[in-house]
Write an enzyme that holds these catalytic residues in place. Structure first.
Site, short mmCIF file in Angstrom:
data_model
loop_
_atom_site.label_atom_id
_atom_site.label_comp_id
_atom_site.label_asym_id
_atom_site.label_seq_id
_atom_site.Cartn_x
_atom_site.Cartn_y
_atom_site.Cartn_z
N PHE A 124 -20.01 147.58 -35.39
CA PHE A 124 -21.22 148.25 -35.84
C PHE A 124 -21.26 149.62 -35.20
CE2 PHE A 124 -22.23 143.66 -35.40
CZ PHE A 124 -22.43 143.36 -36.74
N ALA A 178 -22.33 133.60 -45.38
CA ALA A 178 -22.55 135.05 -45.41
C ALA A 178 -21.33 135.79 -44.88
CB ALA A 178 -23.78 135.42 -44.58
N GLU A 211 -15.52 130.10 -45.12
CA GLU A 211 -16.43 129.43 -44.19
C GLU A 211 -16.61 127.95 -44.48
OE1 GLU A 211 -20.14 131.51 -43.82
OE2 GLU A 211 -19.19 133.27 -42.91
N SER A 250 -34.39 144.18 -42.07
CA SER A 250 -35.23 144.79 -41.03
C SER A 250 -35.07 146.30 -41.10
CB SER A 250 -34.80 144.28 -39.64
OG SER A 250 -35.66 144.78 -38.64
N GLY A 281 -36.79 148.80 -40.28
CA GLY A 281 -37.27 149.68 -39.22
C GLY A 281 -36.17 150.29 -38.40
N GLU A 318 -10.77 135.59 -37.01
CA GLU A 318 -11.98 136.36 -36.75
C GLU A 318 -12.87 135.70 -35.70
OE1 GLU A 318 -14.01 137.19 -40.40
OE2 GLU A 318 -12.22 137.98 -41.39
N GLU A 337 -14.21 132.76 -35.83
CA GLU A 337 -15.30 131.97 -36.40
C GLU A 337 -15.12 130.48 -36.09
OE1 GLU A 337 -16.67 134.62 -40.27
OE2 GLU A 337 -15.26 132.96 -40.56
#
Length: 374
Positions: A193, A261, A281, A298, A300, A328, A330
């Site tokens: 990110f 997801a 998954e 979200s 904001g 990954e 997972e």
């Protein structure tokens, strides 16, 4: 001053201009070709390779008069992807010139003959936006660091492309570019990110402009979520996995019940991502996809935008089990439960995941219709 020949993506003028930045002033660009070579798509990839071919020639661009800083910018952009520089003789306008070329060092699988125009239609815009983020780190991070997170950079770029498909403005005011003025921007953190900090002003409802505001955005890629539903058995499949968000908050229960997801990869549609994630998954092949909503969970502070679906699936007892992409990191457990149990989990608060709550409520509203059509 130096001369370089490009046969691949850097022949795309907007990308070349982005990489060169202010150093593009004064360079001379000519159509050229490299005799004795040919360029091809790398098989199953979005970039080309070059290899010797008797009687062949690789079309490209000869860029002359590059400054030392311009070459440094080019080496930074290409440097993390296992290329070496070799000097060759290229032909342009009936003349010959010596120039440096980036040749791949790693062995690659050859695909179809390379076509810049075909690449530009599919990959041009997202590559230019990704390059903008890459070049902001020139002189700050190493080319190797950029290469490690280039997949995330491209995914964020693809999200910015999808963001241009704006939603309706029937109640809210329709914005124009001048409504927000960006005075300063920085990126103090970037990896899977990124965090971006802004100093900006924006229009006010009462008229005029706001004071200069300091705001931060957590920039994540677009993602698809999927709630598999078996209308014959009246069952859903949920997944359970460890989540760092609850852990960072101090929640004693860091394992979350969720819909399937995953992020949407560059060149992939939200629907394709949902089907791929179902396989990764839960080892699940799904049928018809029913769009739920597209939304910011979200807004904001979080740029993440979700495309949620309910999908028709066959869910016998053995559909439950373990899954996830091991490479990954997972570790996922799938649960197959009845619809009424799903609603009970919402009522007790055991489900705390927003996409699952939204998809479950959509399913409650549309369940009779889906069962009637089964």
């Amino acid at each position: 001053m130096g001369d370089m020949f490009f046969y691949g993506t850097l022949c795309h003028r907007p990308l070349l201009e982005c990489v060169l930045g202010d150093e593009r002033e004064g360079v001379q660009i000519s159509a050229a070709r490299l005799p004795g070579y040919a360029s091809y798509w790398v098989k199953s990839q979005s970039y080309p390779m070059i290899e010797p071919l008797a009687g062949g020639h690789a079309e490209g661009l000869l860029v002359r008069g590059l400054s030392e800083r311009a070459i440094a910018r080019l080496n930074f952009y290409e440097g993390g992807f296992s290329y070496c520089i070799e000097e060759v003789t290229v032909e342009y306008s009936g003349e010959f010139a010596r120039a440096d070329v980036y040749f791949p060092q790693a062995e690659q699988s050859k695909g179809e003959p390379w076509c810049l125009e075909d690449w530009a239609k599919i990959w041009g815009p997202v590559t230019v936006i990704a390059a903008q983020e890459v070049m902001q780190d020139f002189g700050i991070r190493s080319a190797a660091e950029i290469a490690q997170r280039f997949g995330s950079i491209r995914s964020r770029a693809a999200s910015r492309i999808r963001a241009q498909d704006a939603a309706p403005t029937t109640l809210r005011g329709a914005a124009v570019p001048s409504d927000v003025r960006l005075h300063k921007a920085s990126r103090p953190y970037a990896d899977f990110f990124s965090v971006e900090e802004y100093e900006l002003t924006h229009r006010r409802f009462a008229g005029g402009e706001s004071a200069v505001l300091s705001r931060a955005g957590f920039v994540a890629t677009d993602a698809a979520t999927l709630l598999p539903y078996d209308p014959v058995r009246d069952r859903v499949l949920l997944i359970e996995q460890f989540r760092v968000g609850p852990f960072a908050r101090g929640d004693a229960q860091c394992w979350s019940l969720e819909a399937i997801a995953g992020r949407i990869d560059p060149g992939e549609t939200p629907e394709e991502a949902a089907r791929r994630e179902a396989q990764e998954e839960a080892h699940l092949t799904i049928g018809a996809l029913h769009p739920v909503f597209n939304y910011y969970p979200s807004p904001g502070a979080l740029s993440e935008f979700l495309y949620s679906y309910v999908a028709i699936a066959d869910l016998p007892d053995d559909a439950a089990g373990l899954g996830g992409a091991v490479d990954e990191g997972e570790d996922i457990r799938a649960h197959v439960i009845g619809f009424e149990r799903l609603m009970a989990l919402l009522d007790t608060g055991e489900v705390q995941n927003a996409p699952l709550i939204i998809s479950a409520l959509w399913l409650a509203r549309n369940r009779d219709r889906l069962r009637a059509g089964a």
